[in-house]
Scaffold this motif. Structure first.
Motif, PDB file in Angstrom:
ATOM      1  N   LEU A  94      41.580  36.561  32.287  1.00 47.79           N
ATOM      2  CA  LEU A  94      41.222  37.481  33.364  1.00 47.79           C
ATOM      3  C   LEU A  94      41.356  38.916  32.888  1.00 47.79           C
ATOM      4  N   HIS A  95      40.412  39.750  33.279  1.00 43.60           N
ATOM      5  CA  HIS A  95      40.556  41.199  33.109  1.00 43.60           C
ATOM      6  C   HIS A  95      40.384  41.813  34.485  1.00 43.60           C
ATOM      7  N   LEU A  96      41.269  42.728  34.820  1.00 48.42           N
ATOM      8  CA  LEU A  96      41.238  43.369  36.127  1.00 48.42           C
ATOM      9  C   LEU A  96      40.666  44.768  36.015  1.00 48.42           C
ATOM     10  N   ASP A  97      39.883  45.174  37.014  1.00 48.31           N
ATOM     11  CA  ASP A  97      39.365  46.536  37.056  1.00 48.31           C
ATOM     12  C   ASP A  97      40.442  47.481  37.576  1.00 48.31           C
ATOM     13  N   GLU A  98      40.097  48.733  37.719  1.00 43.00           N
ATOM     14  CA  GLU A  98      41.078  49.740  38.160  1.00 43.00           C
ATOM     15  C   GLU A  98      41.575  49.503  39.588  1.00 43.00           C
ATOM     16  N   HIS A 102      45.247  38.977  31.632  1.00 38.62           N
ATOM     17  CA  HIS A 102      46.086  37.800  31.878  1.00 38.62           C
ATOM     18  C   HIS A 102      45.416  36.567  31.291  1.00 38.62           C
ATOM     19  N   ALA A 103      46.237  35.647  30.817  1.00 38.50           N
ATOM     20  CA  ALA A 103      45.753  34.350  30.332  1.00 38.50           C
ATOM     21  C   ALA A 103      46.512  33.273  31.087  1.00 38.50           C
ATOM     22  N   LEU A 104      45.778  32.364  31.698  1.00 39.99           N
ATOM     23  CA  LEU A 104      46.361  31.275  32.478  1.00 39.99           C
ATOM     24  C   LEU A 104      45.971  29.961  31.809  1.00 39.99           C
ATOM     25  N   VAL A 105      46.934  29.308  31.191  1.00 43.81           N
ATOM     26  CA  VAL A 105      46.694  28.067  30.463  1.00 43.81           C
ATOM     27  C   VAL A 105      46.766  26.903  31.454  1.00 43.81           C
ATOM     28  N   PHE A 106      45.803  25.977  31.343  1.00 49.67           N
ATOM     29  CA  PHE A 106      45.766  24.862  32.290  1.00 49.67           C
ATOM     30  C   PHE A 106      45.495  23.535  31.588  1.00 49.67           C
ATOM     31  N   MET A 132      53.955  35.227  39.611  1.00 50.46           N
ATOM     32  CA  MET A 132      52.752  34.413  39.529  1.00 50.46           C
ATOM     33  C   MET A 132      51.548  35.275  39.916  1.00 50.46           C
ATOM     34  N   HIS A 133      50.494  35.212  39.092  1.00 50.47           N
ATOM     35  CA  HIS A 133      49.303  36.000  39.371  1.00 50.47           C
ATOM     36  C   HIS A 133      48.629  35.480  40.645  1.00 50.47           C
ATOM     37  N   PRO A 134      48.103  36.377  41.484  1.00 48.13           N
ATOM     38  CA  PRO A 134      47.451  35.944  42.731  1.00 48.13           C
ATOM     39  C   PRO A 134      46.285  34.970  42.508  1.00 48.13           C
ATOM     40  N   PHE A 135      45.554  35.092  41.408  1.00 50.05           N
ATOM     41  CA  PHE A 135      44.466  34.153  41.114  1.00 50.05           C
ATOM     42  C   PHE A 135      45.034  32.755  40.922  1.00 50.05           C
ATOM     43  N   GLU A 192      51.491  31.095  32.007  1.00 49.43           N
ATOM     44  CA  GLU A 192      50.849  32.349  32.376  1.00 49.43           C
ATOM     45  C   GLU A 192      51.292  33.403  31.374  1.00 49.43           C
ATOM     46  N   ILE A 193      50.330  34.083  30.777  1.00 47.47           N
ATOM     47  CA  ILE A 193      50.625  35.085  29.763  1.00 47.47           C
ATOM     48  C   ILE A 193      50.072  36.425  30.232  1.00 47.47           C
ATOM     49  N   GLY A 194      50.901  37.443  30.195  1.00 49.00           N
ATOM     50  CA  GLY A 194      50.470  38.786  30.588  1.00 49.00           C
ATOM     51  C   GLY A 194      51.549  39.476  31.389  1.00 49.00           C
ATOM     52  N   GLU A 195      51.521  40.775  31.343  1.00 53.50           N
ATOM     53  CA  GLU A 195      52.484  41.557  32.111  1.00 53.50           C
ATOM     54  C   GLU A 195      52.071  41.584  33.571  1.00 53.50           C
ATOM     55  N   GLU A 196      53.045  41.506  34.452  1.00 54.44           N
ATOM     56  CA  GLU A 196      52.757  41.426  35.882  1.00 54.44           C
ATOM     57  C   GLU A 196      51.840  42.540  36.356  1.00 54.44           C
TER      58      GLU A 196
END
Length: 130
Positions: free
Chosen positions: A88-92, A69-73, A1-4, A60-64
Motif C-alpha cells: 500500500l502507498h498512501l497519498d497526502e 505498508h506491506a501486509l503479508v497474507f 493495525m492498519h485500517p485496510f 504487517e510491515i511499515g511505520e504506523e
C-alpha cells in the motif's frame, strides 16, 4: 493495525472502499496492465474476497504513521495454498493511491488468475455501478 487490514479482515467492503483514493491504481499479480480508479479497484477487491478461502494477514510491515505498508497474507484458492503481500502507498490525505498485490507460488497465481477470470464479468458490472 492498519485500517485496510482491519477492514479486509472484517470483510467490510464499504470501509475498504472508503480507504481508497479516487485515483487509486491497482496492480494485479496476474494482469499485465494496472487498473486505475476507485470503482474498479473496489470491485476487484470484492471479487478477491469471493475467491480467496481462509484469508489471513500474518504480518504487517511499515511505520504506523508512514505512507508505505506491506501486509503479508495467506489464503487458499482453487485448492492451492497462496502466500502473498499487499503493498500500500498512501497519498497526502492518508488514502490508498497505489495498491500492488503479489502472490506465490506460480501454481497459486495461476489458480488465482483462473478464479478471477471467472469473476471478471461480475467485477466489470460492479465497477460500472450495475
Amino acid at each position: 493495525m492498519h485500517p485496510f487490514r482491519k477492514a479486509v479482515e472484517a470483510r467490510d467492503m464499504d470501509a475498504v472502499a472508503a480507504l481508497l483514493a479516487d485515483d487509486v491504481v491497482f496492480t494485479s499479480p496476474v494482469a499485465f496492465k494496472p487498473y486505475p480508479g476507485k470503482a474498479i479497484t473496489a470491485a476487484i477487491l470484492r471479487g478477491v474476497l469471493r475467491v480467496f478461502e481462509d484469508f489471513t494477514y500474518v504480518r504487517e510491515i511499515g511505520e504506523e504513521d508512514g505512507r508505505d505498508h506491506a501486509l503479508v497474507f495467506t489464503a487458499t484458492v482453487g485448492g492451492k495454498a497462496v502466500q502473498g503481500c499487499d503493498f500500500l502507498h498512501l497519498d497526502e490525505d492518508g488514502r490508498i493511491d497505489e495498491l500492488t498485490v503479489m502472490v506465490r507460488p506460480l501454481s497459486a497465481a495461476q489458480a488465482l488468475a483462473e478464479a478471477m477470470g471467472a469473476q471478471f464479468d461480475r467485477i466489470a458490472r460492479e465497477a460500472a455501478g450495475e
